[in-house]
Design a protein around this motif. Structure first.
Motif, PDB file in Angstrom:
ATOM      1  N   ASP A  20      -0.838 -12.416 -24.176  1.00  0.00           N
ATOM      2  CA  ASP A  20      -1.302 -12.239 -25.562  1.00  0.00           C
ATOM      3  C   ASP A  20      -2.524 -11.332 -25.612  1.00  0.00           C
ATOM      4  OD1 ASP A  20       0.716 -13.850 -26.485  1.00  0.00           O
ATOM      5  OD2 ASP A  20      -0.558 -15.622 -26.787  1.00  0.00           O
TER       6      ASP A  20
ATOM      7  N   ARG B 139      -1.480  -7.788 -24.970  1.00  0.00           N
ATOM      8  CA  ARG B 139      -0.775  -7.255 -26.134  1.00  0.00           C
ATOM      9  C   ARG B 139      -1.779  -6.890 -27.240  1.00  0.00           C
ATOM     10  NH1 ARG B 139       3.324 -10.069 -25.676  1.00  0.00           N
ATOM     11  NH2 ARG B 139       2.507 -12.027 -26.446  1.00  0.00           N
ATOM     12  N   ARG B 140      -2.767  -7.767 -27.454  1.00  0.00           N
ATOM     13  CA  ARG B 140      -3.789  -7.480 -28.460  1.00  0.00           C
ATOM     14  C   ARG B 140      -4.584  -6.228 -28.087  1.00  0.00           C
ATOM     15  NH1 ARG B 140      -4.534 -12.985 -28.284  1.00  0.00           N
ATOM     16  NH2 ARG B 140      -6.383 -12.771 -26.999  1.00  0.00           N
TER      17      ARG B 140
ATOM     18  N   GLU C 270      -3.611  -3.732 -26.281  1.00  0.00           N
ATOM     19  CA  GLU C 270      -2.766  -2.561 -26.472  1.00  0.00           C
ATOM     20  C   GLU C 270      -2.662  -2.197 -27.953  1.00  0.00           C
ATOM     21  OE1 GLU C 270       0.919  -3.434 -24.519  1.00  0.00           O
ATOM     22  OE2 GLU C 270       0.017  -3.290 -22.533  1.00  0.00           O
ATOM     23  N   GLU C 271      -2.494  -3.215 -28.783  1.00  0.00           N
ATOM     24  CA  GLU C 271      -2.410  -2.948 -30.223  1.00  0.00           C
ATOM     25  C   GLU C 271      -3.720  -2.353 -30.747  1.00  0.00           C
ATOM     26  OE1 GLU C 271      -1.255  -6.656 -32.000  1.00  0.00           O
ATOM     27  OE2 GLU C 271       0.744  -6.582 -31.103  1.00  0.00           O
ATOM     28  N   GLU C 272      -4.841  -2.921 -30.307  1.00  0.00           N
ATOM     29  CA  GLU C 272      -6.136  -2.393 -30.724  1.00  0.00           C
ATOM     30  C   GLU C 272      -6.293  -0.944 -30.255  1.00  0.00           C
ATOM     31  OE1 GLU C 272      -9.137  -5.008 -29.191  1.00  0.00           O
ATOM     32  OE2 GLU C 272      -8.472  -6.697 -30.415  1.00  0.00           O
TER      33      GLU C 272
ATOM     34  N   ARG D 163      -3.927   1.205 -29.561  1.00  0.00           N
ATOM     35  CA  ARG D 163      -3.039   2.072 -30.338  1.00  0.00           C
ATOM     36  C   ARG D 163      -3.674   2.431 -31.677  1.00  0.00           C
ATOM     37  NH1 ARG D 163       1.215  -1.459 -29.758  1.00  0.00           N
ATOM     38  NH2 ARG D 163       2.165  -1.095 -27.774  1.00  0.00           N
ATOM     39  N   GLU D 164      -4.287   1.419 -32.300  1.00  0.00           N
ATOM     40  CA  GLU D 164      -4.935   1.657 -33.593  1.00  0.00           C
ATOM     41  C   GLU D 164      -6.115   2.616 -33.454  1.00  0.00           C
ATOM     42  OE1 GLU D 164      -5.960  -2.211 -35.040  1.00  0.00           O
ATOM     43  OE2 GLU D 164      -3.877  -2.786 -35.383  1.00  0.00           O
TER      44      GLU D 164
ATOM     45  N   LEU E 112      -0.118   1.588 -21.729  1.00  0.00           N
ATOM     46  CA  LEU E 112       0.594   2.181 -22.867  1.00  0.00           C
ATOM     47  C   LEU E 112       1.369   3.428 -22.433  1.00  0.00           C
ATOM     48  CD1 LEU E 112      -2.150   1.852 -25.611  1.00  0.00           C
ATOM     49  CD2 LEU E 112       0.020   0.629 -25.528  1.00  0.00           C
TER      50      LEU E 112
END
Length: 113
Positions: free
Chosen positions: A51, A54-55, A57-59, A61-62, A98
């Protein structure tokens, strides 16, 4: 009288043997439950780690603007250049993960520098 005493002694020994067996069974059950608990905790730690990754990576990406974000988008769409250079782009562990994900199914990029 001798027989009575012998029977009594055997009953005591049998009771003692049953008590020892019961204690052994209980100890075995406690160990089994402790192992199950440890497995559950390990799975929970792994889930939390996934988790967190994943967070991150999402951060990331943003946060990505321009350079790396565009390259990764092109790689994911199989629209990238044949040779890609990452000169001047900061690649931390999250960015590398990523990038690796984007390269998994990519067929257009043949080399990176």
């Amino acid at each position: 009288q001798k027989h009575k005493e012998e029977r009594r002694r055997r009953r005591i020994e049998e009771r003692e043997e049953r008590r020892k067996q019961k204690e052994a069974d209980e100890a075995k059950e406690r160990r089994r439950k402790a192992q199950q608990k440890e497995i559950r905790q390990q799975k929970e730690r792994e889930r939390e780690l996934q988790d967190r990754r994943r967070r991150e990576e999402e951060e990331q990406r943003e946060k990505m603007e321009g350079g790396l974000g565009q390259i990764i988008a092109q790689l994911q769409k199989n629209e990238s250049e044949r040779d890609i250079s990452f000169v001047g782009i900061d690649l931390g562990s999250v960015q590398v993960r990523l990038l690796a994900k984007a390269l998994e199914n990519n067929t257009t990029c043949e080399s990176i520098d």
